[in-house]
Design a protein around this motif. Sequence first.
Motif, short mmCIF file in Angstrom:
data_model
loop_
_atom_site.label_atom_id
_atom_site.label_comp_id
_atom_site.label_asym_id
_atom_site.label_seq_id
_atom_site.Cartn_x
_atom_site.Cartn_y
_atom_site.Cartn_z
N UNK A 438 0.82 -1.21 0.00
CA UNK A 438 0.00 0.00 0.00
C UNK A 438 0.85 1.26 0.00
N UNK A 439 1.91 1.28 0.84
CA UNK A 439 2.72 2.49 0.96
C UNK A 439 3.86 2.56 -0.05
N UNK A 440 4.18 1.42 -0.66
CA UNK A 440 5.30 1.40 -1.62
C UNK A 440 5.16 2.40 -2.75
N UNK A 441 4.03 2.40 -3.47
CA UNK A 441 3.88 3.38 -4.55
C UNK A 441 3.95 4.82 -4.07
N UNK A 442 3.38 5.11 -2.88
CA UNK A 442 3.45 6.47 -2.34
C UNK A 442 4.89 6.87 -2.06
N UNK A 443 5.63 5.97 -1.40
CA UNK A 443 7.03 6.27 -1.06
C UNK A 443 7.86 6.48 -2.33
N UNK A 444 7.66 5.62 -3.32
CA UNK A 444 8.46 5.73 -4.55
C UNK A 444 8.14 7.02 -5.30
N UNK A 445 6.85 7.30 -5.51
CA UNK A 445 6.47 8.50 -6.26
C UNK A 445 6.96 9.76 -5.56
N UNK A 446 6.77 9.85 -4.24
CA UNK A 446 7.16 11.07 -3.53
C UNK A 446 8.68 11.23 -3.46
N UNK A 447 9.40 10.11 -3.36
CA UNK A 447 10.86 10.19 -3.37
C UNK A 447 11.36 10.74 -4.70
N UNK A 448 10.81 10.24 -5.78
CA UNK A 448 11.27 10.69 -7.10
C UNK A 448 10.88 12.14 -7.37
N UNK A 449 9.70 12.54 -6.88
CA UNK A 449 9.29 13.93 -7.04
C UNK A 449 10.19 14.85 -6.21
N UNK A 450 10.54 14.40 -5.02
CA UNK A 450 11.44 15.20 -4.18
C UNK A 450 12.80 15.36 -4.83
N UNK A 451 13.29 14.29 -5.45
CA UNK A 451 14.59 14.38 -6.13
C UNK A 451 14.53 15.32 -7.33
N UNK A 452 13.39 15.34 -8.00
CA UNK A 452 13.22 16.30 -9.11
C UNK A 452 13.20 17.73 -8.58
N UNK A 453 12.56 17.93 -7.43
CA UNK A 453 12.51 19.27 -6.82
C UNK A 453 13.90 19.78 -6.49
N UNK A 454 14.80 18.87 -6.08
CA UNK A 454 16.12 19.28 -5.59
C UNK A 454 17.23 19.06 -6.61
N UNK A 455 16.85 18.75 -7.86
CA UNK A 455 17.85 18.44 -8.88
C UNK A 455 18.77 17.30 -8.41
N UNK A 456 18.11 16.23 -7.88
CA UNK A 456 18.80 15.02 -7.44
C UNK A 456 19.76 15.26 -6.27
#
Length: 503
Positions: A438-456
């Motif tokens: 249940x939480x896996x997709x949320x964790x993955x999507x938000x992690x990748x969005x956060x990395x995009x926000x910070x330029x990795x």
Amino acid sequence: MIEGLLGGFGNLFQPFNFFILMVGVLLGFIGGGIPGISGTMLVIILLPVSYAMDPAAAFLLLTSIYATSVFSGSISAILFRTPGTPEAVATVFDGYPMAKKGEGGKALGISIFSSATGGVFGTLVLIFLTPLLASFALRFSSPEYFALALMGLTVVASLSAGNLVKGFIGVSFGLFIATIGIDTMTGVPRFTFGSGQLMSGIDFIPVLIGLFAISEVLRRVQQVHKVNAKQKVSSELPNWNVMKRISGVIGRSSLLGVFIGILPGIGATTAAMLSYSEAARWSKRSKEFGTGIPEGVAAPESANNAAAMGAMVPLLSLGIPGSATTAILLGAFILHGIQPGPLMFSTQGSLIYTILIGLLVANLLILLIAKPFISVFSKILQVPYTIIGPLIVLFCIVGTFAVRNSIFDVAMMLVFGIIGYYLENAKFPLAPIVLGVVLGPIAEDQFRRAMQMSNNDISIFFTRPIALTFIILSIISILYPLINKWIKKRKNDASGTDQTVAS
């Protein structure tokens, strides 16, 4: 809040919605009362059915089952030393001895009163605390959501039957299941092995139904399935003297239960056990616990119902489930296209307050419906599991197929049922797998969005105070069991050395 509560009352008492609530309450009584059919299993079975319903009616059905099944598990625990739900395990310690002494009706009355009181208290905390947490969570962005999901995963892992390794294996397995299918951000197939049916991923419904419902049926068919229930039982609510005696225990246990329920991943079973031990620790009758005293029934029953309501707080305000059942409810929200979290109070305010008022009324209905239900309960328990088990499997197959009209989903449900059966035989916890899915997709999507926000730049998770706090709590939740185990080992070694020197 007042406007929302009034709107919730109006929605609840629409004829169809109130009828659905009553159906859910009765199903919760049956599901929690009959050993082998827990409230969690009923929520899972009815999850596909709720997909075709209006969201308000759907969640009134699911949450009322959840609320009342926590209480009804105590009925068979008191009468037959067979907890109907895991939350009622601690109720056996004093409830069954009271029944053996001819005080079964008294024990059931204490359970009814304590459960209703704990549930109402937990619901009031839920009503007033959830909006506060939600307003705080409005400051959240992708880094905070990832850190929250991480905390939910690590807390469950570190508290998985006392085995950290099994907890992490379960979470990892759940995360792996969540990655199967087309990557939503890149469009690349992952772990599909050329199968067209895996391109859309493995839906969480067959995973949940298989791991919990089918595996339980496989386990139960190997046991004795008929409970001797010839005795006629009628409950009696506690008199004024008993209420005075247990009032302090109910108050402390309700507070402890709500606090434990709010913590993601701990659950009502832990709350009941801790409340029972604390009640025994602080009682003047501590030596009488386990022999059949009212405090031994009041403590776990008020705590587990309060904890069940407390577990809804992180679900509604933060989108983090506080127990296995609320993880399934999280899946139900997603199934209806609703993402639990702080924005729900602005986008789904009417639905939220309808659910909250429904939970309050469901807990109050325990006082009204429990007594007539108990009077017919012994007859229901005489039905052999050889009849109940196949009916459960039939409902599971129909419900799973109905979600996506897919035979493949039914096959996956059966596969996960076999997997869940063998995992439970190996004492492997299933809750971390569910949370991973249940939480896996949320964790993955938000992690990748956060990395995009910070330029990795990974430091984004450590320069934002809220995200950093959740990450620190995650680390503590992982290290605490290890440190605690090391301290106990040192104490045991030291006591062994002292005994050797003394001899």
